[in-house]
Design a protein around this motif. Structure first.
Motif, PDB file in Angstrom:
ATOM      1  N   UNK A   1      22.572  46.823 -23.396  1.00  0.00           N
ATOM      2  CA  UNK A   1      23.898  46.205 -23.066  1.00  0.00           C
ATOM      3  C   UNK A   1      23.512  45.039 -22.227  1.00  0.00           C
ATOM      4  N   UNK A   2      24.140  43.652 -22.743  1.00  0.00           N
ATOM      5  CA  UNK A   2      23.621  42.407 -22.182  1.00  0.00           C
ATOM      6  C   UNK A   2      24.960  41.560 -22.096  1.00  0.00           C
ATOM      7  N   UNK A   3      25.177  41.130 -20.802  1.00  0.00           N
ATOM      8  CA  UNK A   3      26.607  40.463 -20.531  1.00  0.00           C
ATOM      9  C   UNK A   3      26.276  39.587 -19.183  1.00  0.00           C
ATOM     10  N   UNK A   4      27.173  38.721 -19.330  1.00  0.00           N
ATOM     11  CA  UNK A   4      27.387  37.679 -18.235  1.00  0.00           C
ATOM     12  C   UNK A   4      28.432  37.930 -17.384  1.00  0.00           C
ATOM     13  N   UNK A   5      28.496  37.811 -15.931  1.00  0.00           N
ATOM     14  CA  UNK A   5      29.563  38.332 -15.308  1.00  0.00           C
ATOM     15  C   UNK A   5      29.940  36.883 -14.361  1.00  0.00           C
ATOM     16  N   UNK A   6      31.169  36.947 -13.833  1.00  0.00           N
ATOM     17  CA  UNK A   6      31.684  35.961 -12.948  1.00  0.00           C
ATOM     18  C   UNK A   6      32.339  36.749 -11.832  1.00  0.00           C
ATOM     19  N   UNK A   7      31.904  36.986 -10.683  1.00  0.00           N
ATOM     20  CA  UNK A   7      32.395  37.730  -9.595  1.00  0.00           C
ATOM     21  C   UNK A   7      32.930  37.090  -8.476  1.00  0.00           C
ATOM     22  N   UNK A   8      34.214  37.712  -7.878  1.00  0.00           N
ATOM     23  CA  UNK A   8      34.853  37.086  -6.723  1.00  0.00           C
ATOM     24  C   UNK A   8      34.853  38.116  -5.559  1.00  0.00           C
ATOM     25  N   UNK A   9      34.137  37.947  -4.556  1.00  0.00           N
ATOM     26  CA  UNK A   9      34.163  38.778  -3.673  1.00  0.00           C
ATOM     27  C   UNK A   9      34.928  38.427  -2.126  1.00  0.00           C
TER      28      UNK A   9
END
Length: 462
Positions: A149-157
């Motif tokens: 599995x390969x993915x990009x992520x944009x996270x808000x903490x």
């Protein structure tokens, strides 16, 4: 790297509430990489080989065994596993303002896992079907799992202090992530019986399993498909965490000054609990699911099976097993689950700049046909940290079976380390490698930039 008091940004990767009790109030990540490779099936013998030999001009790797191959196959175990994990950390930040913190995380991740792979499949894969010691034997295997599995992520903490009284502080945090799936491939073999008679004949008595994949490829040519890419799936995930802190001095009120003037509060110990990567990616673009249900085939001249592309290969397999080139294709979408985990972190302040921490990461086997698992481990790490320098010496029990020693060093805001120090020192056989580094800009609590004095006619600048 995630347990340091000087690394607010990286600490959020293991617990979204951790940044609140860091020694920085602003931590900006510029670039980082975490690369881990490990397997149990094949190795480079340590005797006569070191990784820096690969840097020599014209170097040729030694050959081993009667087949003169560059790797040795491990025949001591009936089942094998492999794991690859990569995290590319792109620019992001964490800002701490007294009792709240928030941040932005950008990264690209890849996980590849193989579990319960039988030894004879490893040998056939490495030596091909001509491996005579395994011919003319009936093999019965089951529960084989291979995932990628390969993915990009944009996270808000976001994190907040929920208790601040006497000698205790409790922080809670959450990271919400939007996911963009780049590629996925899952192969499950629930049951298989087969005999390899020679280098060109395989008798598949019965096979039951599934194959699902999606990616920006033209399956007719195996070339990049601009119409399908760069992402063929999307989804969401969440990290949840809480941190309990036992302070050395009594805390009574919240400081009301600017964030930069907020002082780091020393602690006796801190305990963190978190859930990581609880989420999914739905692949519904350029996706295929092939199902093989209790089918078999006596395949002669298997050595001549050399398809030109993915589509031709699967059509041929379906034709052989079902007598129909299209029958194995059963769906055009699937949902992949992330490598979710439970984590516990305990950090004890010994004295002055010396600490010792314990970190547990345990895979959560959430039910699902298409899931990328995470390898579990337990580490115990003595640590020395100052503003300019930090050293960690982790003792790690990887996969609960294989102990190893690592080392990481931080020089101001640059960190580099490994969890497999023996590999870099040329000690023992090489079953994989591990390296990580992080480059950041950090502003410490308790250090505010002095304001320039103002003149009635304006501010003087020279």
């Amino acid at each position: 790297m995630t347990m340091s008091n000087y690394q607010a940004y990286n600490s959020a990767l293991i617990n979204p509430s951790a940044p609140l009790h860091a020694k920085t109030y602003l931590d900006v990540n510029l670039f980082g990489l975490d690369l881990f490779i490990d397997n149990t099936s094949a190795n480079i013998p340590g005797k006569g080989f070191a990784w820096y030999d690969l840097l020599k001009s014209g170097y040729e790797m030694p050959k081993y065994g009667p087949y003169e191959r560059p790797l040795e196959v491990n025949t001591s175990s009936p089942l094998h596993r492999a794991y690859v994990s990569q995290r590319l950390m792109l620019p992001g930040f964490v800002y701490i303002d007294r009792t709240i913190s928030y941040g932005l995380f950008l990264s690209h991740r890849t996980v590849v896992s193989a579990r319960r792979v039988p030894y004879e499949m490893v040998n056939f894969g490495y030596y091909d079907l001509s491996y005579t010691p395994q011919q003319s034997m009936l093999y019965h295997d089951y529960d084989i799992r291979i995932a990628g599995l390969s993915w990009s992520e944009v996270g808000f903490n976001f994190a907040k202090t929920v208790k601040y009284k006497r000698f205790s502080i409790v922080n809670a945090g959450i990271t919400l992530k939007r996911l963009y799936g780049a590629a996925a491939a899952f192969a499950t073999v629930d049951d298989i019986k087969y005999i390899v008679y020679n280098d060109s004949t395989i008798d598949i008595k019965n096979i039951k399993g599934k194959l699902a994949f999606s990616g920006p490829l033209d399956y007719q040519s195996n070339e990049y498909d601009s119409d399908a890419g760069p992402f063929t799936g999307s989804g969401f995930s969440i990290d949840l965490g809480v941190t309990f802190i036992k302070t050395k001095k009594e805390v009574s009120r919240i400081y009301s000054g600017p964030a930069c003037a907020w002082q780091f509060i020393p602690y006796d110990y801190r305990l963190g609990l978190s859930l990581l990567d609880i989420g999914y990616i739905r692949f519904n673009e350029n996706a295929q699911v092939h199902t093989f249900e209790n089918s078999g085939h006596y395949w002669e001249e298997f050595n001549k099976f050399q398809p030109d592309n993915i589509s031709d290969a699967l059509r041929e397999v379906s034709q052989r097993l079902y007598g129909d080139a299209e029958k194995s294709l059963t769906d055009s979408s699937f949902t992949a689950l992330l490598p979710s985990a439970f984590s516990a972190q305990f950090d004890y302040h010994l004295k002055n700049n010396y600490y010792i921490n314990t970190l547990l990461v345990q895979d959560l086997p959430i039910s699902g046909s298409y899931r990328a698992p995470r390898e579990s481990y337990l580490s115990v790490t003595p640590r020395y940290e100052t503003r300019a320098f930090e050293a960690n010496l982790p003792f790690i029990f990887y996969d609960w079976r294989r102990p190893r020693v690592g080392l990481s060093l931080r020089f101001y805001s640059f960190t580099i380390g490994t969890d497999k120090l023996g590999t870099w020192l040329g000690m023992g056989d090489v079953y994989g490698m591990d390296i990580y580094f992080s480059l950041r800009l950090a502003w410490l609590k308790g250090f505010c930039k002095e304001k320039k004095e103002k003149h009635p006619c304006g501010e003087f600048q020279f």
